[in-house]
Scaffold this motif. Structure first.
Motif, PDB file in Angstrom:
ATOM      1  N   ARG A  74       0.830  -1.196   0.000  1.00 60.82           N
ATOM      2  CA  ARG A  74       0.000   0.000   0.000  1.00 60.82           C
ATOM      3  C   ARG A  74       0.868   1.252   0.000  1.00 60.82           C
ATOM      4  N   PRO A  75       0.405   2.276  -0.684  1.00 57.78           N
ATOM      5  CA  PRO A  75       1.225   3.482  -0.759  1.00 57.78           C
ATOM      6  C   PRO A  75       1.425   4.082   0.631  1.00 57.78           C
ATOM      7  N   ARG A  76       2.580   4.677   0.814  1.00 53.84           N
ATOM      8  CA  ARG A  76       2.857   5.287   2.116  1.00 53.84           C
ATOM      9  C   ARG A  76       2.000   6.527   2.280  1.00 53.84           C
ATOM     10  N   ARG A  77       1.343   6.587   3.409  1.00 55.39           N
ATOM     11  CA  ARG A  77       0.428   7.691   3.625  1.00 55.39           C
ATOM     12  C   ARG A  77       0.344   7.936   5.121  1.00 55.39           C
ATOM     13  N   GLY A  78       0.341   9.215   5.505  1.00 55.28           N
ATOM     14  CA  GLY A  78       0.241   9.559   6.913  1.00 55.28           C
ATOM     15  C   GLY A  78      -1.136   9.266   7.461  1.00 55.28           C
ATOM     16  N   GLY A 133      -4.874  16.167   2.758  1.00 56.77           N
ATOM     17  CA  GLY A 133      -3.467  16.489   2.948  1.00 56.77           C
ATOM     18  C   GLY A 133      -3.152  17.251   4.218  1.00 56.77           C
ATOM     19  N   LEU A 134      -4.165  17.512   5.051  1.00 54.38           N
ATOM     20  CA  LEU A 134      -3.886  18.244   6.284  1.00 54.38           C
ATOM     21  C   LEU A 134      -3.850  17.326   7.504  1.00 54.38           C
ATOM     22  N   GLY A 135      -3.793  16.027   7.257  1.00 53.07           N
ATOM     23  CA  GLY A 135      -3.619  15.064   8.346  1.00 53.07           C
ATOM     24  C   GLY A 135      -2.155  14.968   8.723  1.00 53.07           C
ATOM     25  N   LEU A 147      -7.355  15.521   7.109  1.00 52.33           N
ATOM     26  CA  LEU A 147      -7.915  16.023   8.367  1.00 52.33           C
ATOM     27  C   LEU A 147      -9.436  16.037   8.222  1.00 52.33           C
ATOM     28  N   TYR A 148     -10.102  15.448   9.202  1.00 52.08           N
ATOM     29  CA  TYR A 148     -11.566  15.436   9.196  1.00 52.08           C
ATOM     30  C   TYR A 148     -12.071  16.273  10.360  1.00 52.08           C
TER      31      TYR A 148
END
Ligand SMILES: [Zn+2]
Ligand SMILES: [Zn+2]
Length: 351
Positions: free
Chosen positions: A110-114, A234-236, A247-248
């Motif tokens: 899986r792609p790297r994601r924060g 992208g704001l997470g 960001l939610y």
């Protein structure tokens, strides 16, 4: 609701957490790709369903809004799928899931994601109807501002990572109830880059990311409902050598003392005196945007009626919903002796 997770796991909406887990275990064992009865697509589907229903918090969100803020529907499998729901201390489920992080499962990394993060924002009723902007201060892991995410001091050279010999990947062998899996994992020392700086950035100790305070502007759209979520891509949390999470913002709308919302309309309860109900009256209405209106109430024909005041409701593009006055007859709690006499006369008139 794009998928019915209850149907996928074949459980009732009222099923206990224990029953949900049992149902998942049964289906996961049946559909695991290493089994004769295996079905990778089905396995992913039940796993996704369980990642939501198996987690009390997410299940609640799913029940209320048909979605979760970091659940399977968002990133889907392969994109930020959240495994936290599986950590239930159940060794079987754990083993099953370890099995598909790596080579045993189609080899898809899986792609790297924060991480996605969630926050709550409180707004007033009026703000929810007309929209607003909120500034929030949030402390989160974000790209290190000193080294711009590289993890290196400004003048540092890069050298080959010794942990993975510059490959960026490490091989691991894992045992599970279905046998041994060879998995390829990303090298944690260099975050998959294959190189590490000779001199690490002092601010983030080479991590490329660090916890920092950030001020974020949130545009809350007009007409938002209590409990609705705003996603800010992208704001997470940031991650080295990868994409930041989302960001939610979960919006909580405070109750208003006069108005209640009903879709595009605003509802006001108007109790009328018996005589006003019989004779009609003028009602002074102050709209949510402070306009003073005089509303003519004609004599009521029933004990409850709804009067529609066009416009002045929730904005919907260029038009607005209405204000609904819910009229009820408020009977007197006490009558003076004179009033009692007059009621007696009304009775003689057949009322
Ligand atoms: Zn740094
Ligand atoms: Zn490495």
């Amino acid at each position: 609701m794009s998928k019915d997770y209850y149907q996928i796991l074949d459980v009732d909406k009222s099923a206990s957490q224990e029953d949900v887990k049992k149902a998942f275990r049964k289906l996961a064992q049946k559909y695991h790709p290493d089994r004769k009865t295996g079905d990778e697509a089905k396995f992913k589907e039940v796993s996704e369903a369980y990642s939501v229903l198996g987690n009390e918090q997410k299940r609640k969100e799913y029940d209320s809004y048909g979605r979760t803020f970091a659940g399977g529907q968002q990133g889907g499998f392969g994109g930020g799928f959240d495994f936290s729901g599986f950590q239930q201390g159940d060794i079987n489920i754990d083993d099953i899931l370890r099995g598909f992080g790596g080579a045993g499962f189609g080899g898809g990394q899986r792609p790297r994601r924060g991480r996605d993060i969630s926050m709550d924002a409180e707004i007033t009723f009026k703000e929810s109807i007309f929209g607003t902007e909120k500034k929030i201060l949030i402390a989160k892991v974000s790209k290190c501002s000193e080294c711009d995410g590289s993890g290196a001091e400004k003048d540092s050279e890069m050298e080959t990572c010794t942990a993975c010999n510059g490959q960026g990947k490490v091989h691991e062998t894992r045992n599970s109830i279905f046998g041994t899996f060879q998995t390829v994992a990303e090298c944690s020392t260099c975050a998959g880059v294959g190189k590490v700086p000779k001199k690490k950035c002092k601010a983030c100790a080479g991590a490329g990311v660090r916890k920092q305070e950030e001020e974020i502007n949130i545009a809350i759209p007009a007409g938002i409902n209590d409990g609705e979520m705003i996603r800010m891509g992208g704001l997470g949390e940031a991650i080295k050598n990868g994409q930041a999470g989302d960001l939610y913002i979960k919006v909580h709308v405070a109750a208003h003392e006069t108005f209640k919302r009903s879709g595009a309309n605003l509802v006001v309860e108007v109790p009328l005196k018996l005589t006003d109900a019989l004779q009609g009256t003028l009602y002074n209405l102050t709209t949510l945007d402070e306009k003073k209106l005089e509303v003519k109430i004609t004599p009521m024909k029933k004990t409850e009626e709804v009067l529609r005041v066009k416009g002045h409701g929730v904005p919907q593009g260029s038009v607005r919903g209405d204000i609904l006055l819910r009229l009820t007859v408020s009977l007197p709690q006490k009558l003076t002796s004179e009033a009692k006499k007059l009621v007696g006369q009304l009775k003689e008139h057949g009322l």
